[in-house]
Enzyme design. Sequence first.
Site, PDB file in Angstrom:
ATOM      1  N   SER A   1      31.766 -77.643  30.700  1.00 46.47           N
ATOM      2  CA  SER A   1      30.791 -77.953  31.741  1.00 46.47           C
ATOM      3  C   SER A   1      29.893 -76.754  32.006  1.00 46.47           C
ATOM      4  CB  SER A   1      31.565 -78.305  33.014  1.00 46.47           C
ATOM      5  OG  SER A   1      30.727 -78.236  34.128  1.00 46.47           O
TER       6      SER A   1
ATOM      7  N   TYR B   1      37.830 -75.707  39.745  1.00 41.64           N
ATOM      8  CA  TYR B   1      37.454 -76.676  38.701  1.00 41.64           C
ATOM      9  C   TYR B   1      36.750 -75.960  37.548  1.00 41.64           C
ATOM     10  CZ  TYR B   1      34.377 -79.834  36.185  1.00 41.64           C
ATOM     11  OH  TYR B   1      33.687 -80.473  35.186  1.00 41.64           O
TER      12      TYR B   1
ATOM     13  N   LYS C   1      37.896 -74.962  33.392  1.00 37.88           N
ATOM     14  CA  LYS C   1      37.157 -75.158  32.133  1.00 37.88           C
ATOM     15  C   LYS C   1      37.064 -73.830  31.369  1.00 37.88           C
ATOM     16  CE  LYS C   1      36.281 -79.504  32.615  1.00 37.88           C
ATOM     17  NZ  LYS C   1      36.670 -80.523  31.678  1.00 37.88           N
TER      18      LYS C   1
HETATM   19  N1  NAD Z   1      30.120 -86.138  35.147  1.00 35.63           N
HETATM   20  C1  NAD Z   1      29.641 -84.910  35.150  1.00 35.63           C
HETATM   21  O1  NAD Z   1      28.669 -84.630  35.857  1.00 35.63           O
HETATM   22  C2  NAD Z   1      30.261 -83.826  34.288  1.00 35.63           C
HETATM   23  C3  NAD Z   1      29.544 -82.639  34.082  1.00 35.63           C
HETATM   24  C4  NAD Z   1      30.111 -81.639  33.287  1.00 35.63           C
HETATM   25  C5  NAD Z   1      31.359 -81.830  32.715  1.00 35.63           C
HETATM   26  N2  NAD Z   1      32.044 -82.980  32.944  1.00 35.63           N
HETATM   27  C6  NAD Z   1      33.361 -83.147  32.331  1.00 35.63           C
HETATM   28  O2  NAD Z   1      33.341 -84.338  31.571  1.00 35.63           O
HETATM   29  C7  NAD Z   1      34.614 -84.938  31.578  1.00 35.63           C
HETATM   30  C8  NAD Z   1      34.505 -86.398  31.976  1.00 35.63           C
HETATM   31  O3  NAD Z   1      33.831 -86.518  33.207  1.00 35.63           O
HETATM   32  P1  NAD Z   1      33.473 -87.945  33.807  1.00 35.63           P
HETATM   33  O4  NAD Z   1      32.286 -87.761  34.661  1.00 35.63           O
HETATM   34  O5  NAD Z   1      33.466 -88.948  32.750  1.00 35.63           O
HETATM   35  O6  NAD Z   1      34.733 -88.156  34.757  1.00 35.63           O
HETATM   36  P2  NAD Z   1      35.628 -89.458  34.968  1.00 35.63           P
HETATM   37  O7  NAD Z   1      36.513 -89.172  36.118  1.00 35.63           O
HETATM   38  O8  NAD Z   1      34.774 -90.670  35.027  1.00 35.63           O
HETATM   39  O9  NAD Z   1      36.464 -89.496  33.606  1.00 35.63           O
HETATM   40  C9  NAD Z   1      37.635 -88.741  33.412  1.00 35.63           C
HETATM   41  C10 NAD Z   1      38.692 -89.696  32.901  1.00 35.63           C
HETATM   42  O10 NAD Z   1      39.890 -88.959  32.626  1.00 35.63           O
HETATM   43  C11 NAD Z   1      40.982 -89.661  33.193  1.00 35.63           C
HETATM   44  N3  NAD Z   1      42.024 -88.670  33.497  1.00 35.63           N
HETATM   45  C12 NAD Z   1      41.948 -87.633  34.349  1.00 35.63           C
HETATM   46  N4  NAD Z   1      43.096 -86.958  34.356  1.00 35.63           N
HETATM   47  C13 NAD Z   1      43.931 -87.569  33.463  1.00 35.63           C
HETATM   48  C14 NAD Z   1      45.265 -87.348  33.029  1.00 35.63           C
HETATM   49  N5  NAD Z   1      46.004 -86.364  33.518  1.00 35.63           N
HETATM   50  N6  NAD Z   1      45.776 -88.173  32.091  1.00 35.63           N
HETATM   51  C15 NAD Z   1      45.059 -89.193  31.588  1.00 35.63           C
HETATM   52  N7  NAD Z   1      43.790 -89.464  31.978  1.00 35.63           N
HETATM   53  C16 NAD Z   1      43.238 -88.658  32.904  1.00 35.63           C
HETATM   54  C17 NAD Z   1      40.407 -90.385  34.402  1.00 35.63           C
HETATM   55  O11 NAD Z   1      41.174 -91.505  34.806  1.00 35.63           O
HETATM   56  C18 NAD Z   1      39.042 -90.783  33.900  1.00 35.63           C
HETATM   57  O12 NAD Z   1      39.065 -92.021  33.242  1.00 35.63           O
HETATM   58  C19 NAD Z   1      35.490 -84.092  32.468  1.00 35.63           C
HETATM   59  O13 NAD Z   1      36.212 -83.190  31.664  1.00 35.63           O
HETATM   60  C20 NAD Z   1      34.485 -83.342  33.319  1.00 35.63           C
HETATM   61  O14 NAD Z   1      35.003 -82.130  33.754  1.00 35.63           O
HETATM   62  C21 NAD Z   1      31.509 -83.984  33.714  1.00 35.63           C
END
Ligand code: NAD
Length: 378
Positions: free
Chosen positions: A151, A175, A179
């Site tokens: 991220s 958080y 990462k």
């Molecule tokens: N959305 C953003 O703005 C953004 C920006 C930068 C980085 N990210 C990174 O991208 C990734 C996905 O983000 P997102 O927005 O899709 O989030 P999200 O919450 O929609 O998706 C994450 C998924 O992982 C699952 N999950 C979490 N912990 C788990 C565990 N212990 N075991 C099994 N499943 C688990 C959740 O149920 C969910 O389906 C993350 O790593 C986040 O840090 C997101």
Amino acid sequence: MPSTEGHYLRRVLVTGGAGYIGSHVVFALQRTQRYKVVSIDNYHNSYPKALSRLEEIARSGLRADATETEKQSTVIDAYECDLTNPADVRAVFEKYGKGGIWGVVHIAAWKAVGESSEIPLTYYHNNVTATIYLLQIMSEFDCTRLVYSSSATVYGTPPLVPIPETTRLKADSPYGQSKVVCEAVIQDLMHSEPKRWRAISLRYFNPAGAHPSGLIGEDPRGRPGNLLPLLAQMAIGRIKESTLQVFGNDYPTPDGTCVRDYLHVLDLAAGHLLALDALAPDSTTFDNCPTPARYKAYNLGRGQGFSVLQILEAMRTTTGFDYKYNIIGRRRGDVPDLTADPTLAEKELGFRAKADLTTMCRDLWNWQTRNPNGYSSD
Ligand SMILES: NC(=O)c1ccc[n+]([C@@H]2O[C@H](COP(=O)([O-])OP(=O)(O)OC[C@H]3O[C@@H](n4cnc5c(N)ncnc54)[C@H](O)[C@@H]3O)[C@@H](O)[C@H]2O)c1
């Protein structure tokens, strides 16, 4: 995995496959009809329905004379499994045996910056411990190709904007720090066995929008932490408010509100395909690595920043909703400007995020109007 016709699908495990970004990555993989997707998700922040919708989209993309292999690529092997439970994760790998999973796209994590300061141990456990377990199990099963979801938060308050990948990593929240730690763990592993492993960390900026079908999109459990889904839920009436609380207008940005670099979630998803290609044995992406370790980190952004107020205006135009806003004090952990320098990903992976902000807002609104209550709409 061999098919009846002797063609092969690359079996790729996507963690967090039902989540917002994960579901769009699964879509991108399935669309190629070259991959067989295995999803691990505990549905902590997502719904299994996303996966059945993905199968629906994939089936609708099949030609009438599709081969058995192409048909197989539309079916997702979905496991409800918590990554903090290594026995359950190992059981998934055991189903396919040694070398049975070609590579992993590790997306699952918790991602709420504010919450991570309240329950840091839970965040480190879910994001870091789970990643270490996953790497250990991958090693046991000779699965040594990894794309990791990092991220822009790893940069904390960056000294230089647009932000190049060479910026020193120093996150401002547990958080973000989770990462940074995961990237370090992965990099150390790549250094320890350079002939065996290959990994790419993708540092996402701000993904937005949804698949244009309106079948999949962002549907967090609880109140959205991100600006665009919050505005969409306000406009549809799922959140019964019309005033956005804006955290500070005294930042050193053109209108004083925070600036972020938004990219369409499908552009972001396409970046994962490029990263997986770069992990293949015939790829030259790692030829210019300064060390024998085959590890790289790339920014995935557009290189164009928009302020909170600009986003609000864009959503006003898209939705026609009469948003009000109220400036309140700065929020702890917020950074004035996170805009990517995306040139390295373009040069080395061929990545370019093309969709503009209007398209992102349009696709988000299409998803929200078709699914006023997200996946629980019907
Ligand atoms: N959305 C953003 O703005 C953004 C920006 C930068 C980085 N990210 C990174 O991208 C990734 C996905 O983000 P997102 O927005 O899709 O989030 P999200 O919450 O929609 O998706 C994450 C998924 O992982 C699952 N999950 C979490 N912990 C788990 C565990 N212990 N075991 C099994 N499943 C688990 C959740 O149920 C969910 O389906 C993350 O790593 C986040 O840090 C997101």
